[in-house]
Design a protein around this motif. Sequence first.
Motif, PDB file in Angstrom:
ATOM      1  N   LEU A  54      -7.338   6.807  11.898  1.00  0.00           N
ATOM      2  CA  LEU A  54      -7.152   5.419  12.329  1.00  0.00           C
ATOM      3  C   LEU A  54      -5.931   5.265  13.230  1.00  0.00           C
ATOM      4  CD1 LEU A  54      -8.080   3.622   9.007  1.00  0.00           C
ATOM      5  CD2 LEU A  54      -9.425   3.678  11.122  1.00  0.00           C
ATOM      6  N   GLU A  55      -4.859   5.975  12.920  1.00  0.00           N
ATOM      7  CA  GLU A  55      -3.667   5.912  13.762  1.00  0.00           C
ATOM      8  C   GLU A  55      -3.932   6.499  15.143  1.00  0.00           C
ATOM      9  OE1 GLU A  55      -0.597   7.709  11.356  1.00  0.00           O
ATOM     10  OE2 GLU A  55      -0.108   5.765  10.429  1.00  0.00           O
ATOM     11  N   HIS A  56      -4.849   7.447  15.231  1.00  0.00           N
ATOM     12  CA  HIS A  56      -5.252   8.020  16.525  1.00  0.00           C
ATOM     13  C   HIS A  56      -5.702   6.912  17.484  1.00  0.00           C
ATOM     14  CE1 HIS A  56      -7.199  10.751  19.388  1.00  0.00           C
ATOM     15  NE2 HIS A  56      -8.245   9.952  19.337  1.00  0.00           N
ATOM     16  N   TYR A  57      -6.342   5.886  16.945  1.00  0.00           N
ATOM     17  CA  TYR A  57      -6.820   4.766  17.757  1.00  0.00           C
ATOM     18  C   TYR A  57      -5.818   3.606  17.810  1.00  0.00           C
ATOM     19  CZ  TYR A  57     -11.422   6.719  18.536  1.00  0.00           C
ATOM     20  OH  TYR A  57     -12.463   7.515  18.950  1.00  0.00           O
ATOM     21  N   GLY A  58      -4.647   3.782  17.213  1.00  0.00           N
ATOM     22  CA  GLY A  58      -3.602   2.781  17.332  1.00  0.00           C
ATOM     23  C   GLY A  58      -3.458   1.811  16.175  1.00  0.00           C
ATOM     24  N   ALA A  59      -4.240   1.970  15.117  1.00  0.00           N
ATOM     25  CA  ALA A  59      -4.148   1.052  13.966  1.00  0.00           C
ATOM     26  C   ALA A  59      -2.851   1.291  13.201  1.00  0.00           C
ATOM     27  CB  ALA A  59      -5.332   1.249  13.027  1.00  0.00           C
ATOM     28  N   ALA A  60      -2.345   0.234  12.612  1.00  0.00           N
ATOM     29  CA  ALA A  60      -1.220   0.336  11.681  1.00  0.00           C
ATOM     30  C   ALA A  60      -1.825   0.414  10.289  1.00  0.00           C
ATOM     31  CB  ALA A  60      -0.312  -0.882  11.808  1.00  0.00           C
ATOM     32  N   VAL A  61      -1.595   1.503   9.588  1.00  0.00           N
ATOM     33  CA  VAL A  61      -2.275   1.754   8.324  1.00  0.00           C
ATOM     34  C   VAL A  61      -1.289   1.779   7.158  1.00  0.00           C
ATOM     35  CG1 VAL A  61      -3.809   3.318   7.055  1.00  0.00           C
ATOM     36  CG2 VAL A  61      -3.982   3.151   9.553  1.00  0.00           C
ATOM     37  N   THR A  62      -1.614   1.017   6.124  1.00  0.00           N
ATOM     38  CA  THR A  62      -0.937   1.121   4.836  1.00  0.00           C
ATOM     39  C   THR A  62      -1.922   1.819   3.921  1.00  0.00           C
ATOM     40  OG1 THR A  62       0.293  -0.937   5.156  1.00  0.00           O
ATOM     41  CG2 THR A  62       0.033  -0.167   2.887  1.00  0.00           C
ATOM     42  N   ALA A  63      -1.512   2.935   3.349  1.00  0.00           N
ATOM     43  CA  ALA A  63      -2.421   3.714   2.510  1.00  0.00           C
ATOM     44  C   ALA A  63      -1.886   3.769   1.084  1.00  0.00           C
ATOM     45  CB  ALA A  63      -2.567   5.121   3.065  1.00  0.00           C
ATOM     46  N   VAL A  64      -2.774   3.496   0.139  1.00  0.00           N
ATOM     47  CA  VAL A  64      -2.430   3.549  -1.280  1.00  0.00           C
ATOM     48  C   VAL A  64      -3.485   4.360  -2.025  1.00  0.00           C
ATOM     49  CG1 VAL A  64      -1.164   1.356  -1.210  1.00  0.00           C
ATOM     50  CG2 VAL A  64      -3.592   1.363  -1.799  1.00  0.00           C
ATOM     51  N   GLY A  65      -3.116   4.802  -3.234  1.00  0.00           N
ATOM     52  CA  GLY A  65      -3.998   5.682  -3.988  1.00  0.00           C
ATOM     53  C   GLY A  65      -4.737   5.062  -5.148  1.00  0.00           C
ATOM     54  N   SER A  66      -4.569   3.737  -5.352  1.00  0.00           N
ATOM     55  CA  SER A  66      -5.255   3.112  -6.481  1.00  0.00           C
ATOM     56  C   SER A  66      -5.639   1.668  -6.154  1.00  0.00           C
ATOM     57  CB  SER A  66      -4.359   3.119  -7.731  1.00  0.00           C
ATOM     58  OG  SER A  66      -3.306   2.178  -7.580  1.00  0.00           O
ATOM     59  N   ALA A  67      -6.589   1.154  -6.902  1.00  0.00           N
ATOM     60  CA  ALA A  67      -7.046  -0.221  -6.708  1.00  0.00           C
ATOM     61  C   ALA A  67      -5.950  -1.221  -7.082  1.00  0.00           C
ATOM     62  CB  ALA A  67      -8.317  -0.475  -7.524  1.00  0.00           C
ATOM     63  N   ASP A  68      -5.190  -0.933  -8.132  1.00  0.00           N
ATOM     64  CA  ASP A  68      -4.091  -1.823  -8.520  1.00  0.00           C
ATOM     65  C   ASP A  68      -3.062  -1.942  -7.392  1.00  0.00           C
ATOM     66  OD1 ASP A  68      -4.745  -2.736 -11.149  1.00  0.00           O
ATOM     67  OD2 ASP A  68      -4.218  -0.752 -11.942  1.00  0.00           O
ATOM     68  N   ALA A  69      -2.653  -0.800  -6.846  1.00  0.00           N
ATOM     69  CA  ALA A  69      -1.681  -0.801  -5.747  1.00  0.00           C
ATOM     70  C   ALA A  69      -2.256  -1.507  -4.523  1.00  0.00           C
ATOM     71  CB  ALA A  69      -1.283   0.630  -5.396  1.00  0.00           C
ATOM     72  N   ALA A  70      -3.554  -1.368  -4.312  1.00  0.00           N
ATOM     73  CA  ALA A  70      -4.205  -2.017  -3.166  1.00  0.00           C
ATOM     74  C   ALA A  70      -4.164  -3.532  -3.285  1.00  0.00           C
ATOM     75  CB  ALA A  70      -5.648  -1.541  -3.042  1.00  0.00           C
ATOM     76  N   LEU A  71      -4.429  -4.052  -4.471  1.00  0.00           N
ATOM     77  CA  LEU A  71      -4.418  -5.501  -4.661  1.00  0.00           C
ATOM     78  C   LEU A  71      -3.033  -6.068  -4.386  1.00  0.00           C
ATOM     79  CD1 LEU A  71      -6.123  -7.945  -5.369  1.00  0.00           C
ATOM     80  CD2 LEU A  71      -5.548  -7.556  -7.774  1.00  0.00           C
ATOM     81  N   GLU A  72      -2.004  -5.385  -4.876  1.00  0.00           N
ATOM     82  CA  GLU A  72      -0.632  -5.817  -4.607  1.00  0.00           C
ATOM     83  C   GLU A  72      -0.330  -5.782  -3.111  1.00  0.00           C
ATOM     84  OE1 GLU A  72       2.114  -3.465  -6.899  1.00  0.00           O
ATOM     85  OE2 GLU A  72       1.042  -3.889  -8.771  1.00  0.00           O
ATOM     86  N   ALA A  73      -0.718  -4.690  -2.446  1.00  0.00           N
ATOM     87  CA  ALA A  73      -0.454  -4.544  -1.009  1.00  0.00           C
ATOM     88  C   ALA A  73      -1.223  -5.579  -0.191  1.00  0.00           C
ATOM     89  CB  ALA A  73      -0.815  -3.126  -0.551  1.00  0.00           C
ATOM     90  N   LEU A  74      -2.427  -5.872  -0.594  1.00  0.00           N
ATOM     91  CA  LEU A  74      -3.246  -6.838   0.138  1.00  0.00           C
ATOM     92  C   LEU A  74      -2.611  -8.227   0.102  1.00  0.00           C
ATOM     93  CD1 LEU A  74      -6.829  -7.063   0.799  1.00  0.00           C
ATOM     94  CD2 LEU A  74      -5.971  -9.012  -0.466  1.00  0.00           C
ATOM     95  N   VAL A  75      -2.171  -8.658  -1.059  1.00  0.00           N
ATOM     96  CA  VAL A  75      -1.556  -9.977  -1.194  1.00  0.00           C
ATOM     97  C   VAL A  75      -0.220 -10.017  -0.442  1.00  0.00           C
ATOM     98  CG1 VAL A  75      -0.521 -11.593  -2.858  1.00  0.00           C
ATOM     99  CG2 VAL A  75      -2.734 -10.537  -3.345  1.00  0.00           C
ATOM    100  N   ARG A  76       0.529  -8.931  -0.493  1.00  0.00           N
ATOM    101  CA  ARG A  76       1.842  -8.859   0.143  1.00  0.00           C
ATOM    102  C   ARG A  76       1.742  -8.755   1.668  1.00  0.00           C
ATOM    103  NH1 ARG A  76       3.395  -4.472  -2.247  1.00  0.00           N
ATOM    104  NH2 ARG A  76       2.845  -3.081  -0.554  1.00  0.00           N
ATOM    105  N   GLU A  77       0.837  -7.916   2.162  1.00  0.00           N
ATOM    106  CA  GLU A  77       0.800  -7.593   3.590  1.00  0.00           C
ATOM    107  C   GLU A  77      -0.265  -8.315   4.392  1.00  0.00           C
ATOM    108  OE1 GLU A  77       0.989  -3.397   4.319  1.00  0.00           O
ATOM    109  OE2 GLU A  77       2.382  -3.093   2.670  1.00  0.00           O
ATOM    110  N   ARG A  78      -1.297  -8.815   3.732  1.00  0.00           N
ATOM    111  CA  ARG A  78      -2.392  -9.504   4.410  1.00  0.00           C
ATOM    112  C   ARG A  78      -2.955  -8.712   5.600  1.00  0.00           C
ATOM    113  NH1 ARG A  78      -3.457 -14.640   4.270  1.00  0.00           N
ATOM    114  NH2 ARG A  78      -5.390 -13.766   4.998  1.00  0.00           N
TER     115      ARG A  78
END
Length: 149
Positions: free
Chosen positions: A37-61
């Motif tokens: 994804l970064e190859h095409y210029g996207a800014a990526v936040t990567a996490v390893g669990s669904a719990d961490a993803a929910l927190e990141a989604l609410v925080r980073e939108r």
Amino acid sequence: MSRPTRRRPNDDLYLGGVSVLLVEDSALVRGTIVAMLEHYGAAVTAVGSADAALEALVRERPDVLVTDIAMPGKGGYWLIGKVRALPPERGGGTPAAALTGFTGPEHRASILRAGFQYHIEKPVALENLAGIVALLALKVKAPKGEIRR
């Protein structure tokens, strides 16, 4: 006389300005998809669990959520259920794709019914993944010139 070069379908694809939240429990797969994804210029936040993803989604939108379905503990179905239960201003309407090894029409239908917009089968080609992220991140111009998702 030079021969014209053949263009690949996504030569003009650029994901600059698009933020992606990637959820993948395998560190190797996660790192590979981030690089894709970064190859095409996207800014990526990567996490390893669904719990961490929910927190990141609410925080980073993020503009787009891409998540594995089968993960230890809480998986992608749990995550999309929690995301869709959020109000839009907290990320409940975030466009989402399920990245999974589950194939076939029954899995695709189940994934779409759960609240995902796309079912992406593993392994996925770089161009296909970037194209789907671009489609999910499309911004439609609203009548008064404001940007809507």
